[in-house]
Every structure is written in C-alpha cells, then in structure tokens.
Write a protein that holds these residues in place. Structure first.
Motif, PDB file in Angstrom:
ATOM      1  N   ALA A   1      10.773   8.080 -44.534  1.00 16.39           N
ATOM      2  CA  ALA A   1      11.189   6.727 -45.319  1.00 16.39           C
ATOM      3  C   ALA A   1      10.955   5.589 -44.457  1.00 16.39           C
ATOM      4  O   ALA A   1      10.409   4.340 -45.020  1.00 16.39           O
ATOM      5  CB  ALA A   1      12.783   6.923 -45.567  1.00 16.39           C
ATOM      6  N   MET A   2      11.176   5.654 -43.049  1.00 14.88           N
ATOM      7  CA  MET A   2      10.895   4.452 -42.480  1.00 14.88           C
ATOM      8  C   MET A   2       9.300   4.168 -42.014  1.00 14.88           C
ATOM      9  O   MET A   2       8.856   2.845 -42.278  1.00 14.88           O
ATOM     10  CB  MET A   2      11.618   4.542 -41.063  1.00 14.88           C
ATOM     11  N   THR A   3       8.538   5.284 -42.010  1.00 13.82           N
ATOM     12  CA  THR A   3       7.214   5.090 -42.068  1.00 13.82           C
ATOM     13  C   THR A   3       6.638   4.437 -43.146  1.00 13.82           C
ATOM     14  O   THR A   3       5.785   3.730 -43.594  1.00 13.82           O
ATOM     15  CB  THR A   3       6.514   6.418 -41.811  1.00 13.82           C
ATOM     16  N   LEU A   4       7.276   5.058 -44.644  1.00 19.48           N
ATOM     17  CA  LEU A   4       6.998   4.408 -45.835  1.00 19.48           C
ATOM     18  C   LEU A   4       7.196   2.781 -45.772  1.00 19.48           C
ATOM     19  O   LEU A   4       6.477   2.017 -46.523  1.00 19.48           O
ATOM     20  CB  LEU A   4       7.600   5.100 -46.892  1.00 19.48           C
ATOM     21  N   ILE A   5       8.415   2.395 -45.206  1.00 16.91           N
ATOM     22  CA  ILE A   5       8.642   0.945 -45.140  1.00 16.91           C
ATOM     23  C   ILE A   5       7.731   0.198 -44.285  1.00 16.91           C
ATOM     24  O   ILE A   5       7.187  -0.940 -44.835  1.00 16.91           O
ATOM     25  CB  ILE A   5      10.171   0.836 -44.609  1.00 16.91           C
ATOM     26  N   ALA A   6       7.438   0.922 -43.132  1.00 12.14           N
ATOM     27  CA  ALA A   6       6.424   0.210 -42.458  1.00 12.14           C
ATOM     28  C   ALA A   6       5.016   0.009 -42.991  1.00 12.14           C
ATOM     29  O   ALA A   6       4.392  -1.075 -42.755  1.00 12.14           O
ATOM     30  CB  ALA A   6       6.374   0.913 -40.810  1.00 12.14           C
ATOM     31  N   GLY A   7       4.458   1.310 -43.485  1.00 10.47           N
ATOM     32  CA  GLY A   7       3.357   0.921 -44.378  1.00 10.47           C
ATOM     33  C   GLY A   7       3.123   0.052 -45.297  1.00 10.47           C
ATOM     34  O   GLY A   7       2.337  -0.792 -45.827  1.00 10.47           O
ATOM     35  N   THR A   8       4.305  -0.060 -45.957  1.00  9.35           N
ATOM     36  CA  THR A   8       4.620  -1.138 -47.261  1.00  9.35           C
ATOM     37  C   THR A   8       4.539  -2.415 -46.726  1.00  9.35           C
ATOM     38  O   THR A   8       3.901  -3.289 -47.189  1.00  9.35           O
ATOM     39  CB  THR A   8       5.772  -0.896 -48.018  1.00  9.35           C
ATOM     40  N   LEU A   9       5.333  -2.550 -45.616  1.00  7.55           N
ATOM     41  CA  LEU A   9       5.123  -3.966 -45.004  1.00  7.55           C
ATOM     42  C   LEU A   9       3.925  -4.336 -44.372  1.00  7.55           C
ATOM     43  O   LEU A   9       3.279  -5.556 -44.843  1.00  7.55           O
ATOM     44  CB  LEU A   9       6.048  -4.030 -43.573  1.00  7.55           C
ATOM     45  N   LEU A  10       3.080  -3.408 -43.852  1.00  7.96           N
ATOM     46  CA  LEU A  10       1.414  -3.558 -43.635  1.00  7.96           C
ATOM     47  C   LEU A  10       0.677  -3.717 -44.519  1.00  7.96           C
ATOM     48  O   LEU A  10      -0.399  -4.839 -44.860  1.00  7.96           O
ATOM     49  CB  LEU A  10       1.006  -2.555 -42.871  1.00  7.96           C
ATOM     50  N   ALA A  11       0.841  -3.142 -45.805  1.00  5.96           N
ATOM     51  CA  ALA A  11       0.049  -3.286 -46.907  1.00  5.96           C
ATOM     52  C   ALA A  11       0.193  -4.615 -47.647  1.00  5.96           C
ATOM     53  O   ALA A  11      -0.552  -5.263 -48.281  1.00  5.96           O
ATOM     54  CB  ALA A  11       0.157  -1.967 -47.861  1.00  5.96           C
ATOM     55  N   VAL A  12       1.679  -4.980 -47.904  1.00  3.76           N
ATOM     56  CA  VAL A  12       1.921  -6.156 -48.477  1.00  3.76           C
ATOM     57  C   VAL A  12       1.471  -7.524 -47.666  1.00  3.76           C
ATOM     58  O   VAL A  12       1.185  -8.446 -48.271  1.00  3.76           O
ATOM     59  CB  VAL A  12       3.397  -6.091 -48.949  1.00  3.76           C
ATOM     60  N   ASN A  13       1.838  -7.238 -46.359  1.00  7.51           N
ATOM     61  CA  ASN A  13       1.279  -8.584 -45.435  1.00  7.51           C
ATOM     62  C   ASN A  13       2.205  -9.721 -45.686  1.00  7.51           C
ATOM     63  O   ASN A  13       1.392 -10.890 -45.806  1.00  7.51           O
ATOM     64  CB  ASN A  13      -0.090  -8.564 -45.433  1.00  7.51           C
ATOM     65  N   ARG A  14       3.249  -9.651 -45.910  1.00  9.77           N
ATOM     66  CA  ARG A  14       4.159 -10.895 -46.249  1.00  9.77           C
ATOM     67  C   ARG A  14       5.235 -10.747 -45.006  1.00  9.77           C
ATOM     68  O   ARG A  14       5.743  -9.750 -44.600  1.00  9.77           O
ATOM     69  CB  ARG A  14       4.831 -10.954 -47.302  1.00  9.77           C
ATOM     70  N   PRO A  15       5.558 -12.070 -44.655  1.00  7.81           N
ATOM     71  CA  PRO A  15       6.621 -12.171 -43.597  1.00  7.81           C
ATOM     72  C   PRO A  15       8.040 -11.844 -43.916  1.00  7.81           C
ATOM     73  O   PRO A  15       8.265 -11.958 -45.178  1.00  7.81           O
ATOM     74  CB  PRO A  15       6.582 -13.611 -43.179  1.00  7.81           C
ATOM     75  N   LEU A  16       8.738 -11.280 -43.103  1.00 11.36           N
ATOM     76  CA  LEU A  16      10.139 -10.966 -43.588  1.00 11.36           C
ATOM     77  C   LEU A  16      11.323 -11.767 -42.665  1.00 11.36           C
ATOM     78  O   LEU A  16      10.906 -12.252 -41.746  1.00 11.36           O
ATOM     79  CB  LEU A  16      10.498  -9.266 -43.132  1.00 11.36           C
ATOM     80  N   PRO A  17      12.400 -11.891 -43.200  1.00  6.67           N
ATOM     81  CA  PRO A  17      13.443 -12.784 -42.509  1.00  6.67           C
ATOM     82  C   PRO A  17      13.500 -12.058 -41.148  1.00  6.67           C
ATOM     83  O   PRO A  17      13.744 -10.653 -41.115  1.00  6.67           O
ATOM     84  CB  PRO A  17      14.703 -12.597 -43.393  1.00  6.67           C
TER      85      PRO A  17
END
Length: 200
Positions: free
Chosen positions: A101-117
C-alpha cells in the motif's frame, strides 16, 4: 546536496560494521555471511522493501533541499521504532500488505507529480520506515546480534534511499521528469500485483 554530504559517513559506518561482522547461521537470510552484511543486503533481498525505497527515494529527490532532512529523519525514526517493536510483536502479514500500500502511495505521488503539505510528506516517510522496520523481524537472535543486524539494515536502507534521491535530484530535464513519472506508474502496477498476491 544532503545525500552527498551523508554518503561518506555512511561508508565509514559500513566499513566499521563489516569489521564487527560475525559468522551467520541458520536464522539469517543469507547463509555464509555475517549478521551485518545480512542486514546491509536485507533491503535489496526483500522486493517489497526495495520497491518502497525506490519510490520514496525518487520522491525525496524531487523535493527542495530544505525539505530533505525532515523526510530522512522521519524515515529513520520510523525504521528504528518499527525494528525495535519486532522484539515484542510480529506483524509480518499485516506489514506485507502495508508495504504494498505504501509503494502504491509513493508511485502515485511520483506519477501525479504534485507537491504535498509538509506534514503529510513526513507522515508518508515515517510510515514507510515503520513498515520496513516491522517487516524486518530477526529470528531468535541474542540482543547484541539483533543490534548488529539492525545496524546493517539501517545502513542499507539509508544507502539505497540516499543514492536513489541523489539520482532523482540530478534528473531535471523535462524528459527525465516524464521518465520519473513513468517509473511511478510502474511502481503503482507492481504494488497492485503485490496487493493482489497478498490478498489472494
């Protein structure tokens, strides 16, 4: 770059740990080598750990320099807490799912490429470290052996994360950025396969 400044001390620690290494026996994952080398190679030997570290390493490399130390500190704090907790609890089955699940989150962050708080960023890294630590339960080791194995795991995790981060930070060309986003989509696909395998 933070990764370059930290790399030399890590190499020194690796050398010291190799000097302390003891012969391995049946409870280590790679027979014929010491506890420290086993710990050092552990993040590479476990695909779920490696995929997650690649994901967060790539993501960390896309952040500004001032954002990196808190993320690295959160990763290490989670790792230490998770590994220490394996003395009392065994959550291997749960953490296998959580790692995917954490890898899914990391991959999604990379694919979307938007900053997070900042707080959400730190939380992701702390949870990633916690999952890796909890999933690294040593088998019936003495206290000093557990510490030596854990020291190797800590060094191995940091070497992988820092080197992937340094590589990601250097890839600033627009085509390279697209490549990183594609890598994120691959991580999403692989994490979904892992989740399906764990839930079958």
């Amino acid at each position: 770059m933070t990764g370059q400044r930290l790399f030399l001390p890590l190499l020194i620690l690796v050398g010291g740990g190799l000097g302390l290494a003891t012969p391995a026996d049946a409870h280590t994952s790679i027979s014929g080598v010491g506890l420290f080398p086993n710990g050092l190679l552990h993040p590479v030997a476990v695909p779920q750990h490696l995929l997650l570290l690649i994901g967060i390493g790539l993501w960390m490399g896309r952040r500004q320099d001032r954002q990196i130390p808190p993320l690295l500190a959160a990763l290490n704090a989670g790792l230490v807490v998770g590994y220490a907790a394996t003395i009392w609890i065994d959550l291997t089955q749960i953490t296998s799912l959580t790692l995917a699940a954490m890898t899914l989150i990391a991959g999604t962050l990379l694919a979307v490429n938007r900053p997070l708080p900042s707080l959400l960023n730190v939380s992701v890294f702390a949870l990633a470290g916690l999952c890796v630590g909890l999933d690294s339960k040593p088998e019936a080791l003495k206290a000093n052996e557990t510490l030596l194995l854990g020291f190797g795991i800590w060094i191995g995790v940091n070497i992988i994360a820092l080197n992937i981060m340094a590589l990601s930070a250097k890839l600033q060309h627009p085509i390279a950025v697209i490549g990183i986003r594609i890598a994120g989509s691959w991580l999403i696909a692989m994490s979904l396969i892992l989740l399906a395998f764990e839930l079958r």
